[in-house]
Scaffold this motif. Sequence first.
Motif, PDB file in Angstrom:
ATOM      1  N   GLY A 288      45.628  59.904  31.223  1.00 56.90           N
ATOM      2  CA  GLY A 288      44.203  59.685  31.859  1.00 56.90           C
ATOM      3  C   GLY A 288      43.442  60.836  32.539  1.00 56.90           C
ATOM      4  O   GLY A 288      42.362  60.430  32.580  1.00 56.90           O
ATOM      5  N   LEU A 289      44.116  61.616  33.021  1.00 57.49           N
ATOM      6  CA  LEU A 289      43.443  62.991  33.534  1.00 57.49           C
ATOM      7  C   LEU A 289      43.788  64.163  32.776  1.00 57.49           C
ATOM      8  O   LEU A 289      44.905  64.629  32.677  1.00 57.49           O
ATOM      9  CB  LEU A 289      44.145  63.059  35.090  1.00 57.49           C
ATOM     10  N   ILE A 290      42.832  64.670  32.288  1.00 56.56           N
ATOM     11  CA  ILE A 290      42.805  65.707  31.649  1.00 56.56           C
ATOM     12  C   ILE A 290      41.961  67.242  32.181  1.00 56.56           C
ATOM     13  O   ILE A 290      40.994  66.959  32.683  1.00 56.56           O
ATOM     14  CB  ILE A 290      42.294  65.841  30.226  1.00 56.56           C
ATOM     15  N   TRP A 291      42.617  68.024  32.440  1.00 55.93           N
ATOM     16  CA  TRP A 291      42.238  69.503  33.056  1.00 55.93           C
ATOM     17  C   TRP A 291      41.740  70.420  31.819  1.00 55.93           C
ATOM     18  O   TRP A 291      42.520  70.540  30.944  1.00 55.93           O
ATOM     19  CB  TRP A 291      43.000  70.201  33.943  1.00 55.93           C
ATOM     20  N   VAL A 292      40.431  70.745  31.664  1.00 51.89           N
ATOM     21  CA  VAL A 292      39.962  71.335  30.547  1.00 51.89           C
ATOM     22  C   VAL A 292      39.419  72.766  31.259  1.00 51.89           C
ATOM     23  O   VAL A 292      38.847  72.910  32.271  1.00 51.89           O
ATOM     24  CB  VAL A 292      38.673  70.756  30.031  1.00 51.89           C
ATOM     25  N   THR A 293      39.563  73.888  30.450  1.00 52.11           N
ATOM     26  CA  THR A 293      39.425  75.242  30.870  1.00 52.11           C
ATOM     27  C   THR A 293      38.525  75.882  29.758  1.00 52.11           C
ATOM     28  O   THR A 293      38.532  75.495  28.621  1.00 52.11           O
ATOM     29  CB  THR A 293      40.536  76.129  31.506  1.00 52.11           C
ATOM     30  N   SER A 294      38.064  77.203  30.143  1.00 54.00           N
ATOM     31  CA  SER A 294      37.492  77.850  28.973  1.00 54.00           C
ATOM     32  C   SER A 294      36.214  77.559  28.248  1.00 54.00           C
ATOM     33  O   SER A 294      35.430  76.856  28.818  1.00 54.00           O
ATOM     34  CB  SER A 294      38.488  78.448  27.900  1.00 54.00           C
ATOM     35  N   GLY A 295      35.927  77.436  27.056  1.00 55.07           N
ATOM     36  CA  GLY A 295      34.978  76.994  26.197  1.00 55.07           C
ATOM     37  C   GLY A 295      33.900  77.981  26.338  1.00 55.07           C
ATOM     38  O   GLY A 295      33.896  79.144  26.699  1.00 55.07           O
ATOM     39  N   ASP A 296      32.655  77.440  25.865  1.00 57.58           N
ATOM     40  CA  ASP A 296      31.422  78.460  25.478  1.00 57.58           C
ATOM     41  C   ASP A 296      30.423  78.095  26.441  1.00 57.58           C
ATOM     42  O   ASP A 296      29.294  78.462  26.378  1.00 57.58           O
ATOM     43  CB  ASP A 296      30.894  77.898  24.075  1.00 57.58           C
ATOM     44  N   GLY A 297      30.690  77.336  27.786  1.00 57.72           N
ATOM     45  CA  GLY A 297      29.643  77.300  28.903  1.00 57.72           C
ATOM     46  C   GLY A 297      28.802  75.939  28.495  1.00 57.72           C
ATOM     47  O   GLY A 297      28.104  75.462  29.364  1.00 57.72           O
ATOM     48  N   SER A 298      29.221  75.408  27.340  1.00 57.27           N
ATOM     49  CA  SER A 298      28.415  74.089  27.009  1.00 57.27           C
ATOM     50  C   SER A 298      29.135  73.094  27.899  1.00 57.27           C
ATOM     51  O   SER A 298      29.838  73.098  28.357  1.00 57.27           O
ATOM     52  CB  SER A 298      28.503  73.883  25.771  1.00 57.27           C
ATOM     53  N   ASP A 299      28.259  71.761  27.997  1.00 56.81           N
ATOM     54  CA  ASP A 299      28.990  70.492  28.552  1.00 56.81           C
ATOM     55  C   ASP A 299      29.865  69.649  27.470  1.00 56.81           C
ATOM     56  O   ASP A 299      29.781  68.453  27.357  1.00 56.81           O
ATOM     57  CB  ASP A 299      27.966  69.764  29.282  1.00 56.81           C
ATOM     58  N   ALA A 300      30.266  70.418  26.491  1.00 58.01           N
ATOM     59  CA  ALA A 300      31.077  69.661  25.450  1.00 58.01           C
ATOM     60  C   ALA A 300      31.960  68.867  26.011  1.00 58.01           C
ATOM     61  O   ALA A 300      32.259  67.689  25.298  1.00 58.01           O
ATOM     62  CB  ALA A 300      31.585  70.780  24.246  1.00 58.01           C
ATOM     63  N   PRO A 301      32.709  69.056  27.308  1.00 60.58           N
ATOM     64  CA  PRO A 301      33.889  68.185  27.652  1.00 60.58           C
ATOM     65  C   PRO A 301      33.100  66.691  27.982  1.00 60.58           C
ATOM     66  O   PRO A 301      33.624  65.784  27.734  1.00 60.58           O
ATOM     67  CB  PRO A 301      34.419  68.664  28.928  1.00 60.58           C
ATOM     68  N   ARG A 302      31.781  66.813  28.468  1.00 58.47           N
ATOM     69  CA  ARG A 302      31.164  65.478  28.951  1.00 58.47           C
ATOM     70  C   ARG A 302      30.679  64.912  27.607  1.00 58.47           C
ATOM     71  O   ARG A 302      30.736  63.560  27.661  1.00 58.47           O
ATOM     72  CB  ARG A 302      30.013  66.031  29.768  1.00 58.47           C
ATOM     73  N   GLN A 303      30.042  65.623  26.881  1.00 58.63           N
ATOM     74  CA  GLN A 303      29.632  64.889  25.382  1.00 58.63           C
ATOM     75  C   GLN A 303      30.952  64.268  24.873  1.00 58.63           C
ATOM     76  O   GLN A 303      30.711  63.090  24.107  1.00 58.63           O
ATOM     77  CB  GLN A 303      28.911  66.004  24.473  1.00 58.63           C
ATOM     78  N   THR A 304      32.177  64.996  24.788  1.00 55.63           N
ATOM     79  CA  THR A 304      32.979  64.560  24.184  1.00 55.63           C
ATOM     80  C   THR A 304      33.552  63.184  24.608  1.00 55.63           C
ATOM     81  O   THR A 304      33.892  62.078  24.123  1.00 55.63           O
ATOM     82  CB  THR A 304      34.347  65.282  24.014  1.00 55.63           C
ATOM     83  N   VAL A 305      33.741  63.384  25.990  1.00 54.62           N
ATOM     84  CA  VAL A 305      33.982  61.824  26.828  1.00 54.62           C
ATOM     85  C   VAL A 305      33.173  60.813  26.482  1.00 54.62           C
ATOM     86  O   VAL A 305      33.525  59.612  26.386  1.00 54.62           O
ATOM     87  CB  VAL A 305      34.190  62.156  28.395  1.00 54.62           C
ATOM     88  N   ASN A 306      31.785  61.174  26.511  1.00 51.94           N
ATOM     89  CA  ASN A 306      30.789  60.206  26.049  1.00 51.94           C
ATOM     90  C   ASN A 306      31.140  59.292  24.746  1.00 51.94           C
ATOM     91  O   ASN A 306      30.805  57.917  24.934  1.00 51.94           O
ATOM     92  CB  ASN A 306      29.601  60.616  26.023  1.00 51.94           C
ATOM     93  N   LYS A 307      31.795  60.203  24.070  1.00 56.86           N
ATOM     94  CA  LYS A 307      31.895  59.287  22.614  1.00 56.86           C
ATOM     95  C   LYS A 307      33.200  58.117  22.739  1.00 56.86           C
ATOM     96  O   LYS A 307      33.260  57.439  22.129  1.00 56.86           O
ATOM     97  CB  LYS A 307      32.498  60.211  21.592  1.00 56.86           C
ATOM     98  N   PHE A 308      34.054  58.610  24.035  1.00 56.22           N
ATOM     99  CA  PHE A 308      35.138  57.560  23.928  1.00 56.22           C
ATOM    100  C   PHE A 308      35.141  56.772  25.270  1.00 56.22           C
ATOM    101  O   PHE A 308      35.648  55.803  25.377  1.00 56.22           O
ATOM    102  CB  PHE A 308      36.520  58.620  24.131  1.00 56.22           C
ATOM    103  N   GLY A 309      34.538  56.845  26.157  1.00 60.30           N
ATOM    104  CA  GLY A 309      34.368  56.229  27.565  1.00 60.30           C
ATOM    105  C   GLY A 309      35.143  57.176  28.370  1.00 60.30           C
ATOM    106  O   GLY A 309      36.350  57.703  28.340  1.00 60.30           O
ATOM    107  N   GLY A 310      34.789  57.060  29.827  1.00 56.90           N
ATOM    108  CA  GLY A 310      35.332  57.927  30.745  1.00 56.90           C
ATOM    109  C   GLY A 310      34.173  58.667  31.547  1.00 56.90           C
ATOM    110  O   GLY A 310      33.051  58.442  31.219  1.00 56.90           O
ATOM    111  N   HIS A 311      34.848  59.752  32.034  1.00 56.83           N
ATOM    112  CA  HIS A 311      33.697  60.658  32.836  1.00 56.83           C
ATOM    113  C   HIS A 311      34.503  62.094  32.832  1.00 56.83           C
ATOM    114  O   HIS A 311      35.536  62.163  33.105  1.00 56.83           O
ATOM    115  CB  HIS A 311      33.096  60.158  34.242  1.00 56.83           C
ATOM    116  N   ALA A 312      33.331  62.892  33.068  1.00 55.70           N
ATOM    117  CA  ALA A 312      33.994  64.394  33.105  1.00 55.70           C
ATOM    118  C   ALA A 312      33.158  65.095  34.419  1.00 55.70           C
ATOM    119  O   ALA A 312      31.962  64.877  34.384  1.00 55.70           O
ATOM    120  CB  ALA A 312      33.516  65.201  31.858  1.00 55.70           C
TER     121      ALA A 312
END
Lengths: 353, 477
Positions: A288-312
Amino acid sequence: MTPTSEKDLAELVAVAKNPLEIIGGGSRKGLGNAVSGDALHTSGLSGITLYDPGALTLVAQSGTPLAEIETALAAENQMLPFEPMSHAIVLGNDNTPTVGGMVATNASGPRRIKAGACRDSLIGVRYVDGHGQVIKNGGRVMKNVTGYDLVKLMAGAHGTLGVLTEVAFKLLPSPETQATLRFELPLKDGLQKLRDVMASPYDVSGVAYRDGVAFVRVEGFEDSVKYRAKKIGGDVITANIWPEIRDAINVKGDVIWRLSVKPSDAFAVASQLAEQGFETPLFDWSGGLIWVTSGDGSDAPRQTVNKFGGHATLIKGDGHPAFHPEPAILASIATGLRAKFDPRGIFNQGRMA
Amino acid sequence: MQMPVPDSKVLAQKSEILARLRTVLPDNAVISDPVETRAYECDALAAYRCPPMLVVLPSTTAEVADILKICSEFNVPVVPRGAGTSLSGGALPTADCVILGVARLNAVLETDYDNRFIRVQAGRTNLSVTGAVENNGFFYAPDPSSQLACAIAGNIAMNSGGAHCLKYGVTTNNLLGVTVVTMAGEIIEIGGAHLDAPGYDLLGLICGSEGQLGVVTEATLRILHKPEGARPVLIGYDSNEVAGACVSDIIRAGVLPVAIEFMDRPVIRAAENFTHAGYPDVEALLIIEVEGSDAEIDSQLARIIEIANRHNPVALRESASAAESANIWKGRKAAFGAMGQINDYICLDGTIPVSQLPFVLRRITEISTKYGLDVGNVFHAGDGNMHPLILYDANKPGDLEKCEDMGAEILKLCVEVGGCLTGEHGVGIEKRELMNAQFTPADLTAQMNIKDVFDPAWLLNPAKVFPLKASESRRQA
Ligand SMILES: Cc1cc2nc3c(=O)[nH]c(=O)nc-3n(C[C@H](O)[C@H](O)[C@H](O)COP(=O)(O)OP(=O)(O)OC[C@H]3O[C@@H](n4cnc5c(N)ncnc54)[C@H](O)[C@@H]3O)c2cc1C
């Protein structure tokens, strides 16, 4: 400014001309959007006001160091149920958390899945509103439905609705002992294992996944812990890894996101993020709680959560709002509430916007 | 009990309002016949009655939104209603109001055992939520004694508790999300299957807001796997104070049972006559329940009994079978009903710090002597939530007023020792005027400001929770 009493604080707010940034211990500074304002320190409001072990309740001034409270509770074999995380390691500082900062950020840890979040144990608050008035809500008893629940509203409001001066909690007896069970499993199976354990009758108090291992914690009286550990299976380890999980010590980097999702979506969310170059070093709350690091500086974590429900939430890093944008109607209610609590907009302006 | 004067403009437009409501609802969902609206004239605080102007019984969230838009347009007060079991007059109508009953919103929308939640329409009864998941080994934890009848909507509005809340928390701790319709007819989704919604904790704010901020139409609830087993023990003492001291010691010792219930002699006798639960005839009786495997139960009960024995109990009996356990709980859950069979009563609901139990019980006895009205005590002792039942004679002029004065004195005592006016039944109309004993005018304004944000015209359940004088200017604006 470092007022030393609630009254001084109230007077100070009443005459304040400039926006204020409320600072407890500074250990969570960086959470939420940056704010500018005169520093208003709560450290002058310090000390336990009331500790009644027989009623499982504690009341403290908001600037009290959390460590002082934990020491007092430990002496009576009691604890804050929600196992508050310290953000100092993730944010890279060595400041000491205060109890007010913990409440303002609704900081909770692994035991949240069993005992609830900080807001669930918070039973009373006193705060100074934007007019410089002292307001109380809730109290010092465990069950209280007298009037609206502003206590919950203040928990997690990041100081944007008022300056907390006093907070009250219900407590739990500390468990006599605990056991941690270890299952070496690939991510998908590990997360499923954790959800299965959560859906069992064994009353687990920790379900986390990191470095290819699913960890389960059971707490309580010794014979009961032994029994439940045996039922759940896995290898018993002696090291207490839960403080590390609580404080997310293996979550490192310049960009850190914290995702809240439905546990069964965690694997898909993590997989999609991996494809985009993000890492997921730690899962708590059975996914239920995911810690996310690195990436390309985009807000992909937020966009991805939007597809499923939840928040980043962007815990560390720039370029995006810290909190997940809310639907327009909720945002307008939030604006309406802020205008009532703090009509001049002087408290932590913009931190949550 | 003073209620606002009905709005004559609203009453004059009754037929127009009725016609408009019929355009958005099926015929059988609108009730205007005074004989039928009488069924909605009170809740379980039956001393106060007032038939509403109209009753609507929507079946969908969209219908609720349509109703509220129309009522907003005509400035009609709306009183949301679940099952009408409120003990504080929360669902009491005013003569100019539309009762919005959610009983037909009773479907299960989704069950998810992997993520441990159920999504239901809010009119579904509390017990039937557990009923929907128990074949899979799950249950919904908050268990008000009225659970057979009361609706999730009412539970959310009152933030209801129950006997097992000592371990599992009350409604707000088991609520993950809601669909709410504002008075303006806007549909809002708050929270969901994930934890800790972003932004302000509006879920926490809605829960316990007594139907004043919005109409709840759907709810996502936490479900838990049932424990392997549970077993109560009955412990009798020859004084209330000793029983209170025993409760304090148990909590102090670090054993946290799932429930610690307390009954005194008048209640024990009434419950025993009513249900034949097998209660011993003692001054004070504790029902303490623990959960787990048989061995876990044995060892926890051993600890509890060891503490109980230090206080010299006059009776002590562990349940020996599932049937006996069910019987023990049946007596407790029927206690209010049983008292109602023998007497009129009002049920108080103040909470006190557990450590103050012996003192407060002694004071209640003194207050009872002073007023000359008997009191029965039955309550959730583990969390200090007391339910003194003050017995009176509804046919005796002045008795109800005397009873209410006595109740007010006891509730003020609860506040004085560090507690509050209501632990789970809500303020409603009953404790509205007493709010001044617990809150300053600024505290109350802070709360009323919230209603201003959600319901600027103060049309939703307007005459409740706040002292009438305090809310007057807002209600009339
Ligand atoms: C015998 C007995 C035992 C009880 N035991 C307990 C107990 O153990 N614990 C406990 O906490 N309570 C108890 N109660 C009190 C009562 O059952 C609870 O308050 C219950 O939650 C009320 O639910 P209801 O559906 O009957 O609501 P109602 O009585 O219909 O309404 C209660 C409040 O909810 C509001 N409301 C109803 N529906 C909605 C909606 N859709 N949206 C917004 N607001 C709404 C109403 O306006 C009102 O203010 C008991 C009552 C009785 C009669």
